[in-house]
Design a protein around this motif. Structure first.
Motif, PDB file in Angstrom:
ATOM      1  N   ILE A 247     -50.724  -0.188  18.707  1.00  0.00           N
ATOM      2  CA  ILE A 247     -49.797  -0.510  17.614  1.00  0.00           C
ATOM      3  C   ILE A 247     -49.873   0.558  16.521  1.00  0.00           C
ATOM      4  N   ASP A 248     -51.088   0.919  16.146  1.00  0.00           N
ATOM      5  CA  ASP A 248     -51.257   1.940  15.104  1.00  0.00           C
ATOM      6  C   ASP A 248     -50.711   3.290  15.557  1.00  0.00           C
ATOM      7  N   ALA A 249     -50.936   3.626  16.826  1.00  0.00           N
ATOM      8  CA  ALA A 249     -50.442   4.902  17.353  1.00  0.00           C
ATOM      9  C   ALA A 249     -48.917   4.924  17.371  1.00  0.00           C
ATOM     10  N   GLY A 250     -48.311   3.813  17.790  1.00  0.00           N
ATOM     11  CA  GLY A 250     -46.854   3.736  17.801  1.00  0.00           C
ATOM     12  C   GLY A 250     -46.269   3.842  16.405  1.00  0.00           C
ATOM     13  N   ASP A 251     -46.908   3.172  15.443  1.00  0.00           N
ATOM     14  CA  ASP A 251     -46.432   3.231  14.059  1.00  0.00           C
ATOM     15  C   ASP A 251     -46.572   4.648  13.484  1.00  0.00           C
ATOM     16  N   THR A 252     -47.668   5.313  13.819  1.00  0.00           N
ATOM     17  CA  THR A 252     -47.880   6.685  13.348  1.00  0.00           C
ATOM     18  C   THR A 252     -46.826   7.625  13.934  1.00  0.00           C
ATOM     19  N   THR A 253     -46.551   7.467  15.218  1.00  0.00           N
ATOM     20  CA  THR A 253     -45.563   8.322  15.882  1.00  0.00           C
ATOM     21  C   THR A 253     -44.156   8.037  15.360  1.00  0.00           C
ATOM     22  N   ARG A 254     -43.863   6.759  15.111  1.00  0.00           N
ATOM     23  CA  ARG A 254     -42.552   6.405  14.552  1.00  0.00           C
ATOM     24  C   ARG A 254     -42.361   7.055  13.186  1.00  0.00           C
ATOM     25  N   ALA A 255     -43.401   7.041  12.373  1.00  0.00           N
ATOM     26  CA  ALA A 255     -43.311   7.655  11.042  1.00  0.00           C
ATOM     27  C   ALA A 255     -43.011   9.148  11.161  1.00  0.00           C
ATOM     28  N   ALA A 256     -43.657   9.811  12.112  1.00  0.00           N
ATOM     29  CA  ALA A 256     -43.386  11.238  12.338  1.00  0.00           C
ATOM     30  C   ALA A 256     -41.951  11.449  12.800  1.00  0.00           C
ATOM     31  N   ARG A 257     -41.499  10.579  13.685  1.00  0.00           N
ATOM     32  CA  ARG A 257     -40.109  10.677  14.169  1.00  0.00           C
ATOM     33  C   ARG A 257     -39.122  10.513  13.026  1.00  0.00           C
ATOM     34  N   GLU A 258     -39.357   9.538  12.159  1.00  0.00           N
ATOM     35  CA  GLU A 258     -38.424   9.274  11.055  1.00  0.00           C
ATOM     36  C   GLU A 258     -38.386  10.427  10.056  1.00  0.00           C
ATOM     37  N   VAL A 259     -39.524  11.072   9.827  1.00  0.00           N
ATOM     38  CA  VAL A 259     -39.548  12.234   8.932  1.00  0.00           C
ATOM     39  C   VAL A 259     -38.685  13.357   9.498  1.00  0.00           C
ATOM     40  N   ILE A 260     -38.842  13.635  10.787  1.00  0.00           N
ATOM     41  CA  ILE A 260     -38.064  14.701  11.422  1.00  0.00           C
ATOM     42  C   ILE A 260     -36.577  14.362  11.417  1.00  0.00           C
ATOM     43  N   GLU A 261     -36.257  13.110  11.709  1.00  0.00           N
ATOM     44  CA  GLU A 261     -34.854  12.702  11.695  1.00  0.00           C
ATOM     45  C   GLU A 261     -34.252  12.849  10.303  1.00  0.00           C
ATOM     46  N   GLN A 262     -35.030  12.496   9.291  1.00  0.00           N
ATOM     47  CA  GLN A 262     -34.546  12.612   7.915  1.00  0.00           C
ATOM     48  C   GLN A 262     -34.324  14.075   7.526  1.00  0.00           C
ATOM     49  N   LYS A 263     -35.233  14.945   7.943  1.00  0.00           N
ATOM     50  CA  LYS A 263     -35.131  16.368   7.602  1.00  0.00           C
ATOM     51  C   LYS A 263     -33.988  17.062   8.341  1.00  0.00           C
ATOM     52  N   THR A 264     -33.772  16.672   9.588  1.00  0.00           N
ATOM     53  CA  THR A 264     -32.764  17.359  10.412  1.00  0.00           C
ATOM     54  C   THR A 264     -31.414  16.663  10.415  1.00  0.00           C
ATOM     55  N   GLY A 265     -31.417  15.378  10.117  1.00  0.00           N
ATOM     56  CA  GLY A 265     -30.176  14.613  10.195  1.00  0.00           C
ATOM     57  C   GLY A 265     -29.763  14.305  11.624  1.00  0.00           C
ATOM     58  N   VAL A 266     -30.653  14.540  12.576  1.00  0.00           N
ATOM     59  CA  VAL A 266     -30.351  14.312  13.995  1.00  0.00           C
ATOM     60  C   VAL A 266     -31.294  13.245  14.546  1.00  0.00           C
ATOM     61  N   PRO A 267     -30.746  12.152  15.088  1.00  0.00           N
ATOM     62  CA  PRO A 267     -31.616  11.111  15.626  1.00  0.00           C
ATOM     63  C   PRO A 267     -32.325  11.566  16.903  1.00  0.00           C
ATOM     64  N   ILE A 268     -33.574  11.148  17.056  1.00  0.00           N
ATOM     65  CA  ILE A 268     -34.327  11.459  18.271  1.00  0.00           C
ATOM     66  C   ILE A 268     -33.909  10.533  19.407  1.00  0.00           C
ATOM     67  N   VAL A 269     -33.799   9.245  19.104  1.00  0.00           N
ATOM     68  CA  VAL A 269     -33.404   8.270  20.115  1.00  0.00           C
ATOM     69  C   VAL A 269     -31.962   8.550  20.524  1.00  0.00           C
ATOM     70  N   SER A 270     -31.737   8.676  21.812  1.00  0.00           N
ATOM     71  CA  SER A 270     -30.432   9.099  22.316  1.00  0.00           C
ATOM     72  C   SER A 270     -29.920   8.164  23.404  1.00  0.00           C
ATOM     73  N   LYS A 271     -28.587   8.049  23.467  1.00  0.00           N
ATOM     74  CA  LYS A 271     -27.968   7.292  24.561  1.00  0.00           C
ATOM     75  C   LYS A 271     -27.876   8.115  25.839  1.00  0.00           C
ATOM     76  N   LYS A 272     -28.188   9.398  25.739  1.00  0.00           N
ATOM     77  CA  LYS A 272     -28.125  10.244  26.927  1.00  0.00           C
ATOM     78  C   LYS A 272     -29.109   9.747  27.984  1.00  0.00           C
ATOM     79  N   ASN A 273     -28.665   9.862  29.235  1.00  0.00           N
ATOM     80  CA  ASN A 273     -29.543   9.493  30.335  1.00  0.00           C
ATOM     81  C   ASN A 273     -29.568  10.615  31.371  1.00  0.00           C
ATOM     82  N   ALA A 274     -30.124  10.340  32.530  1.00  0.00           N
ATOM     83  CA  ALA A 274     -30.299  11.385  33.540  1.00  0.00           C
ATOM     84  C   ALA A 274     -28.983  12.041  33.929  1.00  0.00           C
TER      85      ALA A 274
END
Length: 300
Positions: A247-274
């Protein structure tokens, strides 16, 4: 495929193959095996208190041996007899051979022969592992993935192997792996595995990482390596402690993801698939071909 200062935790209890010797704990670090010194002290001396023998041996060591002990040993958390992780002094084969010279023992030659055998065994394991990875690369190439994605996916698989090994050693069972994995994904990306697949428009039977973008795979890897770090630093044992770390690892990684998304304006989570990624690979290949009107070096 390897982390900086990569430390790959192998099963701590390594069965010695042929010499009828006790178990020895070991860890694979920076392309070498490191072995628990006290385990070898127990073999060499047949002492009932190897830790005490090792302490006295270090205290009485001559200047040359003291230099070896001070400069060439490394400490790693290893599972002790009480199933807790404790910092344990380890040495490479070369250093152990130097130490064994200082211990008068009828078992010394057995140790030398076994260390040579383990070295050859590890080389065979590396060659086999490299072959399996190359086969995996070829399988994904055949499916239409590009090289950038393939390397990200292989790194993700290696991280998966490491974290499941860690879970097993710390008391988790096979039935716990899906639960821990789902918790990591949900805390990192905001979706359960089931809802993530729905979001991407793929079947529930599909493999989620095979449908992730390289960016998503990067955070998938980060969540696993962060969980592994928490397990090691906290010396966690049992499913409840492992779940807390996840749980702590997931929360830490999510926080890193949100910082990058905020800085770049590009979401990491994508609807793209194979399908999207294979289509993108095909488009890149087409763009790399010269227009039909242009002459190539082969036409001249």
């Amino acid at each position: 495929m390897s982390k900086q200062e990569h430390q790959q935790q192998e099963p701590n209890r390594a069965l010695i193959p042929s010499n009828d010797l006790p178990e020895v704990r070991r860890i694979w670090f920076e392309n070498e095996w490191y072995y628990a010194v006290v385990d070898f002290i127990k073999i060499w001396t047949e002492s009932t208190n190897a830790h005490d023998y090792w302490r006295k041996m270090k205290a009485r060591a001559d200047p040359e041996l003291k230099k070896v002990i001070e400069t060439r040993l490394k400490s790693f958390p290893m599972k002790a007899d009480d199933n807790r992780r404790r910092q344990t002094e380890t040495a490479t084969r070369e250093t152990l051979l130097r130490l064994v010279q200082s211990v008068p023992s009828k078992n010394a030659e057995k140790i030398r022969l076994w260390l040579a055998e383990v070295g050859n065994q590890r080389l065979e394991e590396i060659e086999q592992g490299q072959s399996e990875i190359e086969q995996l690369r070829e399988t994904y190439r055949t499916k239409g993935y590009d090289e950038v994605w393939i390397e990200a996916r292989i790194a993700d698989l290696l991280a998966r192997n490491e974290i499941t090994t860690e879970w097993q050693e710390r008391g988790a069972q096979d039935i716990h792996y899906p639960v821990l994995t789902n918790t990591l994904v949900e805390r990192t990306f905001g979706f359960t595995i089931k809802s993530y697949k729905t979001y991407k428009g793929i079947a529930q039977s599909a493999n989620l990482p095979d449908n992730m973008t390289p960016e998503e795979l990067a955070f998938n890897i980060l969540s696993k390596t962060t969980a592994k770090t928490y397990h090691e630093t906290r010396e966690s044992q049992g499913i409840e402690a492992l779940r807390r770390d996840v749980i702590d690892a997931g929360d830490t990684t999510r926080a890193a993801r949100e910082v990058i998304e905020q800085k770049t304006g590009v979401p990491i989570v994508s609807k793209k698939n194979a399908k999207d990624m294979r289509r993108l690979t095909s488009q890149r290949e087409k763009k790399s071909l010269p227009p039909q009107s242009e002459k190539t070096l082969f036409d001249q």
